[in-house]
Enzyme design. Sequence first.
Site, PDB file in Angstrom:
ATOM      1  N   ARG A  45       8.973  -3.111   4.739  1.00  0.00           N
ATOM      2  CA  ARG A  45       7.702  -3.480   5.190  1.00  0.00           C
ATOM      3  C   ARG A  45       7.101  -3.622   3.585  1.00  0.00           C
ATOM      4  O   ARG A  45       7.108  -3.078   2.763  1.00  0.00           O
ATOM      5  CB  ARG A  45       7.255  -2.536   6.589  1.00  0.00           C
ATOM      6  N   GLY A  46       5.716  -4.005   3.928  1.00  0.00           N
ATOM      7  CA  GLY A  46       4.810  -3.835   3.061  1.00  0.00           C
ATOM      8  C   GLY A  46       4.512  -6.114   3.099  1.00  0.00           C
ATOM      9  O   GLY A  46       6.306  -6.539   2.422  1.00  0.00           O
ATOM     10  N   ARG A  79       9.056 -11.251  11.722  1.00  0.00           N
ATOM     11  CA  ARG A  79       7.838 -10.564  11.708  1.00  0.00           C
ATOM     12  C   ARG A  79       6.379 -11.905  11.455  1.00  0.00           C
ATOM     13  O   ARG A  79       6.641 -12.578  10.378  1.00  0.00           O
ATOM     14  CB  ARG A  79       7.294  -9.368  10.904  1.00  0.00           C
ATOM     15  N   GLN A 183       2.062   5.333   8.753  1.00  0.00           N
ATOM     16  CA  GLN A 183       2.450   4.525   6.929  1.00  0.00           C
ATOM     17  C   GLN A 183       1.879   4.762   6.164  1.00  0.00           C
ATOM     18  O   GLN A 183       2.412   5.222   4.968  1.00  0.00           O
ATOM     19  CB  GLN A 183       2.449   3.082   7.094  1.00  0.00           C
ATOM     20  N   ASP A 224      -1.976  -8.541   4.093  1.00  0.00           N
ATOM     21  CA  ASP A 224      -1.065  -8.950   4.757  1.00  0.00           C
ATOM     22  C   ASP A 224      -1.111 -11.340   4.597  1.00  0.00           C
ATOM     23  O   ASP A 224      -0.325 -11.743   5.248  1.00  0.00           O
ATOM     24  CB  ASP A 224      -0.340  -9.041   6.537  1.00  0.00           C
TER      25      ASP A 224
HETATM   26  O1  MRU Z   1       3.270  -3.130   9.448  1.00  0.00           O
HETATM   27  P1  MRU Z   1       3.378  -2.741   7.823  1.00  0.00           P
HETATM   28  O2  MRU Z   1       4.007  -1.755   7.099  1.00  0.00           O
HETATM   29  O3  MRU Z   1       4.634  -3.893   7.128  1.00  0.00           O
HETATM   30  O4  MRU Z   1       1.875  -3.186   7.378  1.00  0.00           O
HETATM   31  C1  MRU Z   1       1.737  -2.828   6.560  1.00  0.00           C
HETATM   32  C2  MRU Z   1       0.165  -3.360   5.705  1.00  0.00           C
HETATM   33  O5  MRU Z   1      -0.842  -3.725   6.790  1.00  0.00           O
HETATM   34  C3  MRU Z   1      -0.130  -3.279   3.978  1.00  0.00           C
HETATM   35  O6  MRU Z   1      -1.505  -3.470   3.611  1.00  0.00           O
HETATM   36  C4  MRU Z   1       0.011  -4.800   3.698  1.00  0.00           C
HETATM   37  O7  MRU Z   1       1.183  -5.126   3.800  1.00  0.00           O
HETATM   38  C5  MRU Z   1      -0.661  -5.125   2.120  1.00  0.00           C
HETATM   39  S1  MRU Z   1       0.946  -4.252   1.494  1.00  0.00           S
HETATM   40  C6  MRU Z   1       0.956  -3.903  -0.479  1.00  0.00           C
END
Ligand code: MRU
Length: 328
Positions: A45-46, A79, A183, A224
Site C-alpha cells: 500500500r501507499g 484501487r 497505518q 495519493d
Molecule cells: O490506504 P493506504 O494505506 O494505501 O493510504 C496511504 C496514504 O494515504 C498515504 O498517505 C499516501 O499513499 C502517501 S504514501 C507516501
Amino acid sequence: MRRTIDWDGDAVTIIDQTALPTDYRVLRLTSVDELIDAIRRLAVRGAPALGAAGALGVVLAAREGGDVPVAARRVATARPTAVNLSWGVARALAKLDQGGAAVLAEALEILDEDERLNRAASAHAAQILLEVCPRRPLRLLSHCNAGHLATVAWGSALGVVWHLHERGLVESVLVDETRPLLQGGRLTAWELAQAGVPYRVQPDGAAAAAMARGLVDCVLVGADRIAANGDVANKIGTYGLAVVAHHHRVPLIVVAPSSTVDTALASGAEIAIEERAPEELRMFGGAAITPPDADVFNPAFDVTPAELISAVVTEHGRYRPPDHPSSL
Ligand code: MRU
C-alpha cells in the site's frame, strides 16, 4: 531495511503490511491474481509503492501470457485513488511491444528511481519546513504512513523526518493512529521506533487538541493524487487535519513524488475516492464494535483543498499550480 516491494528474479516480493508491527514477514507473489489480492488487502500500500506494484503487475502479466493489456487494466484498477498505480502500469505497458525483457527493465527502473525521488522530495520539504518553523527541535505530526513502507524505500512525508532526525532537529513526532486500518499506529510508529525517533501515538481525534495546546510545529502528510490545481487526496482525516492546522496557523506540508501529480484532473472534485468494506468499521481485532448490520460510511481518502495546504513538494521542489498559489 529491505525494499518494501522488489523483484527477486522470479516473483514480486513485498513486506506484508497486514502483519506489522507484530510480525515482519515477506510474501512472494507469483501471479497477477496474487498481486491484485495483496493490493486490495493493503499487504502492499501507499501511493509510490503502488506505482512499483503496477509496473511489476505488468511484468507478471507478460510472463503469464494471455491478454496482457486486459490483465494490466485489472491491476491498474485494483484501487482507484492513488494515481501512481495506473501510472506504473502505463509506464511498463508502454514497453510491451519491445518484449518482456523491456517491460522488466522499465519496472526495475521505477524501483531504482523511487528512493532517489523520495529522498529529493523530502529534502526539499525539510528545507521549506526549516524556513517556516522557527522552533528547534521540531514537534511534528504525521497522519497515515508515508514512510519507507509506503514507498519502495525511504518514504515521502516521513522521509522529511529522517532528514531532520539525521541533523538532530526532531524533538518528537505525534502519530495519528489513522482509523480505521491504523497505518499510523501500526506502521509509522514501527518505522519511527526502528529509527530511534521519539514519538507518541494519538487517536485521530486528539490532533485538534494537540494543536490547540501548541504541541505541533508542522503537519507532514503524503498524497495519493494531486490535482492540477494543487488539491490533494490523501488518507481519510487529512482534510480535517488541514482545517484544524489552518485554524491554528500550523503549516501543513504535502510531500510526494511527481508521479502522484495528475494534471489530467483540474481539481480534487474529479478524484475517485475508494470506499472500503463496512467490516473495517464494524469489527476491531476480530470483535464486533457496532451492531452487526450498522450502516457504514467508510471512504479511504478525502480531498484537501489547495488553499488549506502550505506547500506541495515533489522531487522538483514546490508544486505551484498556476491559479492557486500556496500560502507559504
Ligand atoms: O490506504 P493506504 O494505506 O494505501 O493510504 C496511504 C496514504 O494515504 C498515504 O498517505 C499516501 O499513499 C502517501 S504514501 C507516501
